[in-house]
Motif scaffolding. Structure first.
Motif, short mmCIF file in Angstrom:
data_model
loop_
_atom_site.label_atom_id
_atom_site.label_comp_id
_atom_site.label_asym_id
_atom_site.label_seq_id
_atom_site.Cartn_x
_atom_site.Cartn_y
_atom_site.Cartn_z
N ASN A 70 -13.45 2.31 4.04
CA ASN A 70 -12.25 2.88 3.44
C ASN A 70 -11.57 3.95 4.28
OD1 ASN A 70 -14.03 4.98 3.14
ND2 ASN A 70 -14.11 4.88 0.90
N HIS A 71 -11.84 3.95 5.60
CA HIS A 71 -11.17 4.90 6.48
C HIS A 71 -10.63 4.16 7.70
CE1 HIS A 71 -10.13 8.49 8.67
NE2 HIS A 71 -10.64 9.27 7.74
N SER A 92 -13.79 14.66 4.98
CA SER A 92 -13.14 14.09 3.80
C SER A 92 -11.64 14.41 3.77
CB SER A 92 -13.80 14.64 2.53
OG SER A 92 -13.67 16.05 2.48
N CYS A 140 -7.71 14.33 4.48
CA CYS A 140 -6.76 13.23 4.72
C CYS A 140 -6.51 13.10 6.21
CB CYS A 140 -5.46 13.51 3.97
SG CYS A 140 -4.18 12.26 4.26
N GLN A 189 -10.62 0.12 -0.92
CA GLN A 189 -10.52 0.28 0.52
C GLN A 189 -9.09 0.32 1.03
OE1 GLN A 189 -12.81 -1.80 -0.89
NE2 GLN A 189 -14.79 -1.17 -0.07
N LYS A 235 -6.30 0.94 -0.61
CA LYS A 235 -5.59 2.12 -1.11
C LYS A 235 -6.05 3.38 -0.38
CE LYS A 235 -4.20 4.73 -5.15
NZ LYS A 235 -4.58 5.26 -6.46
N ALA A 236 -7.36 3.49 -0.11
CA ALA A 236 -7.85 4.66 0.63
C ALA A 236 -7.22 4.74 2.01
CB ALA A 236 -9.37 4.60 0.74
N TYR A 240 -3.76 5.97 1.79
CA TYR A 240 -3.79 7.43 1.60
C TYR A 240 -4.01 8.13 2.93
CZ TYR A 240 -6.07 11.93 0.68
OH TYR A 240 -6.45 13.25 0.70
N HIS A 241 -4.99 7.71 3.69
CA HIS A 241 -5.32 8.38 4.96
C HIS A 241 -4.22 8.24 6.01
CE1 HIS A 241 -9.26 10.10 4.37
NE2 HIS A 241 -9.71 8.98 3.81
N ARG A 275 -6.24 8.67 -3.11
CA ARG A 275 -7.24 7.71 -2.65
C ARG A 275 -7.44 6.58 -3.65
NH1 ARG A 275 -9.53 12.63 -0.86
NH2 ARG A 275 -10.36 12.57 1.28
#
Length: 412
Positions: A194-195, A279, A281, A378, A380-381, A384-385, A392
């Motif tokens: 998820n990153h 953690s 953003c 994943q 959506k995360a 967000y990032h 998230r």
């Protein structure tokens, strides 16, 4: 299955096994119409659990002027086609099925329905009990370029008439099925992380000297090597071949970005160590890298659709739509894509969430377990990032769709 006269769901299940024998095969995806998702077919005629399991997943996909019983994408064997398949893109296939009723088998109607799908499908078939195909039916099918699949009581399926593959016009519905069949289609294993840094690091480690897996671990990029490779492929950074992995043009651009700023990819990978277990953003932590990740994420077709429709919701006064509100809105404008992108593909979820006409039922949309984790967690995360969304994602088991906000960080 029983030796009784073949019902329409049974005929369709046999035809699906013949045309789409391996559901997980690369470049393959098929859905069956939602009318088959219920427990009954005709009044008092149950659809066997094994048949429904074969037919799943379900969706209501418009092709031509109606909704075929089955629509899918796959490179078909030569014996199923009148001529060899031309070109590399697998054909979009539509199937109409007819089974035994108290009025017999309406093979002619099935042929005419299948013919209508050729406005948008590349190949169309009617599947019927083998002993129901007359010479007149075969003549009509040849004239209309419709394939005929004869199904016997044992479940064996033989092509009685073979169609030619034809070109067609692209439509939103057909594009959604093609997307699911592609390397970027949403599946349970599409995004395991998820990153976005985990996916950016893969082409760098692949390009550098040494073991890709070891480099990713040594520089604390990611230890879930298979998930990183799979996600990089879904984002179009690498191309997975049977015997090797190759960088795509987009993946090579990530390498150029790294070399331009650090002189070599090893220096860029060393930078990843500074983000280990952070953690924060990514858009705020490493703006330049997040901008690069944003371009990569935006090249993913699902991102473009989500951003455009979230902007449309904003224009209509919905600045902070919940997941339920987003899905209901998206289903009005992109029904097939919405179901494939958000709703899990198993029989239980699709049969509860969709009516036989393909409409959404409200209650399942409020249950987190109804949703695809790769999308609501994943993807959506990552949005967000990369500074696209304000919040998230969450695992379906921890998700409250009525409170899960999908809002753009920057609106125009």
């Amino acid at each position: 299955m029983s030796s009784a006269p073949l019902s329409e769901p049974q005929v369709l299940a046999h035809a699906k096994r013949r045309l789409f024998p391996e559901a997980d095969q690369s470049g393959t995806y098929a859905v069956v119409d939602t009318q088959f998702a219920g427990g009954e077919w005709l009044a008092g005629q149950a659809i066997e659990a094994s048949v429904r399991e074969t037919l799943a997943p379900f969706n209501h996909v418009r092709v031509g002027s109606g909704y075929p019983d089955l629509v899918g994408v796959r490179t078909l064997e030569p014996e199923l086609l009148a001529v060899d398949r031309l070109g590399e893109e697998p054909p979009l296939v539509a199937v109409e099925a007819k089974g035994v009723t108290d009025r017999g088998v309406d093979t002619e109607r099935g042929i005419v329905q299948a013919y209508d799908r050729l406005n948008e499908a590349n190949a169309a078939y009617v599947a019927v009990p083998a002993d129901a195909v007359s010479q007149t039916d075969r003549t009509l099918a040849r004239e209309l370029n419709v394939g005929v699949l004869g199904v016997d009581a044992s479940g064996r399926v033989e092509p009685v008439e073979r169609p030619r593959v034809v070109g067609n016009r692209a439509t939103d519905e057909a594009t959604a099925i093609r997307f699911q069949a592609s390397a970027q289609g949403v599946a349970d294993k599409s995004f395991g992380l998820n990153h976005p840094k985990n996916y950016l690091g893969y082409p760098l480690a692949h390009y550098a000297d040494g073991s890709t897996e070891q480099l990713l671990a040594d520089h604390k990029v990611v230890r879930a090597f298979d998930d990183a490779r799979r996600g990089a492929a879904f984002l179009g950074l690498v191309d997975e071949r049977p015997d090797r992995v190759e960088l795509t043009p987009l993946g090579r651009e990530v390498v150029r970005f790294a070399i331009a700023r650090y002189g070599d990819v090893e220096g860029a990978l060393a930078e990843f160590e500074n983000w280990y277990r952070s953690s924060q953003c990514f858009y705020d932590l490493a703006p330049e890298w997040a901008d690069l990740a944003r371009r990569v994420i935006f090249a993913y077709p699902a991102t473009q659709l989500l951003v455009e429709e979230l902007q449309a919701l904003h224009d209509d006064g919905f600045d902070r739509p919940t997941l339920v509100e987003l899905v209901r809105y998206l289903h009005e404008v992109h029904p097939t894509f919405t179901v494939e992108l958000f709703l899990r593909g198993d029989d239980d979820v699709r049969s509860r969430a969709l009516t036989t006409e393909g409409d959404l039922r409200p209650a399942p949309l409020r249950e987190g377990r109804s949703y695809h984790a790769p999308t609501v967690f994943q993807l959506k995360a990552m949005l967000y990032h990369t500074g696209i969304l304000t919040e998230r994602g969450a695992e379906p088991s921890n998700l409250d769709p009525t409170a899960d906000v999908w809002a753009l960080r920057q609106r125009v």
